[in-house]
Scaffold this active site. Sequence first.
Site, PDB file in Angstrom:
ATOM      1  CE  LYS A 204      -4.191  -2.136   1.618  1.00 14.88           C
ATOM      2  NZ  LYS A 204      -3.861  -3.529   1.952  1.00 14.88           N
TER       3      LYS A 204
HETATM    4  C1  PLP Z   1      -4.539  -4.647   1.320  1.00 14.04           C
HETATM    5  C2  PLP Z   1      -3.796  -5.931   1.263  1.00 14.04           C
HETATM    6  C3  PLP Z   1      -4.165  -6.982   0.384  1.00 14.04           C
HETATM    7  C4  PLP Z   1      -5.381  -6.899  -0.524  1.00 14.04           C
HETATM    8  O1  PLP Z   1      -5.182  -6.017  -1.585  1.00 14.04           O
HETATM    9  P1  PLP Z   1      -6.416  -5.574  -2.535  1.00 14.04           P
HETATM   10  O2  PLP Z   1      -5.862  -4.487  -3.388  1.00 14.04           O
HETATM   11  O3  PLP Z   1      -7.480  -5.093  -1.603  1.00 14.04           O
HETATM   12  O4  PLP Z   1      -6.821  -6.764  -3.298  1.00 14.04           O
HETATM   13  C5  PLP Z   1      -3.381  -8.123   0.351  1.00 14.04           C
HETATM   14  N1  PLP Z   1      -2.301  -8.252   1.155  1.00 14.04           N
HETATM   15  C6  PLP Z   1      -1.923  -7.282   2.018  1.00 14.04           C
HETATM   16  C7  PLP Z   1      -0.739  -7.512   2.885  1.00 14.04           C
HETATM   17  C8  PLP Z   1      -2.648  -6.087   2.108  1.00 14.04           C
HETATM   18  O5  PLP Z   1      -2.271  -5.131   2.979  1.00 14.04           O
END
Ligand code: PLP
Length: 456
Positions: free
Chosen positions: A113
């Site tokens: 993220k």
């Molecule tokens: C947010 C997150 C996901 C999911 O990602 P999406 O874009 O919502 O599919 C998977 N793994 C981790 C570690 C995350 O923080």
Amino acid sequence: MNLSYISTRGIDTPKNFTDVLLAGLAADGGLYLPETWAALDTAALKGKRYADIAEAVLTPFIDGTIEQADLRRILGETYHGGGFDHPSVAPLVELKNGIHILELFHGATLSFKDYALQLLGRLFDHVLTRSGQKITIVGATSGDTGSAAIEACKACKNIDIVILHPKGRTSDLQRKQMTTVDAPNVRNLAIEGTFDDCQAIVKTLFSDETLRHELNLSAVNSINWSRIAAQIVYYVSAGVSLDKPASFIVPTGNFGNVFAAWSARRIGLPVQSLTLATNRNDILTRFFETGAMTMEGVTPTISPSMDIQISSNFERYLFELMDRNANAVRDFMAQFKISGTFKVPDAVLKKAQTDFHASRCSEAETLAAMKHCYDATGYILDPHTATAYHAALATKPPSPVVIAATAHPAKFPDAVKQAIGLNPPLPDRLAVVMDKPERFTVLSNDADIVKAFVRR
Ligand SMILES: *Cc1c(COP(=O)(O)O)cnc(C)c1O
């Protein structure tokens, strides 16, 4: 005329990139997509530095709404200004068994993220400085998003950020990643309730028109188009570094990250296959098996960031799948809201199955995948990434296989310990937050009390 963005529900008027950046969700409840997809010459990007690939990918989407020199400076600062701890930013590591791991945990909070949010914070600040506005970002978090958003906004002059977390219900590490950030524009609220209570309070705040305008409330959740656009970059960077088109496997929750992979292919990245990995909360895998999207309850797992009930970003793909028929999307979403289910016709399902493979992973399979990987290669996976590793072993897509590693294993020490009997080494970035003083305010589960706090 700049590139227009249109809503998946077809009612909102078209907007340009910076409007869509600030708006997040469209006024008709839909999600924004570019009116046309530009074509990218990906072969020309081989060997380029991350920020240069980002500039090539993002320029057609931004399409003149930010000056090129400003964009170039912002991308350099974001990706090569010390915020990411690896010179390649998103390195591709080949394991002993031939599988490639796209490491997306080299940012401030060690999840993928950071790659989009670090850029989003700077773009927000740039656009707000230009227009002389200030905004207040309010959000609820159960883990990774809150810390990534705080890190992204802590240096932004025009943004105040308030993040609600459920008191005592996040891991120590996750809480400390948020509460040890010492910046005057950051406020952490520990709410005496659950994550759902926190989310309900945020919704109440946003539905208060007076407060919304008074404080210019805004959100940074994954429905914001600029987050998807920024995530396209690492798929392109990984893809062009290999000699053959890759088979990508992406751990999936809200369908954001895997939609970015689809978008990379859409603008021209040669891709062999695209697989989404779900944990036992498998609404998406069931869709790709049956054509029916059907809501069930959420079961907590050791890969909590994928524990979702509704994948909000799926609506973008649905719009494309239905040949951009916004009326059809509106009908499906209305059915889903009323009955918790909708089903696409068989011909549409067939088309979807040519775009994506889907794989589910139980708790036992997640732990077994972590152990298999460690025993076979010495590499420690986090439990989210492990669901994709499981998919690689179970479905054997053509090589080269690239797994998106969405978090660093040290963020989930309990699951790692359970799987391989070891504590993953703590990277410096996490070690420092362990001893720093925490700052947060405990408030009761009451929207009016939170409102009063945010006003102050
Ligand atoms: C947010 C997150 C996901 C999911 O990602 P999406 O874009 O919502 O599919 C998977 N793994 C981790 C570690 C995350 O923080």
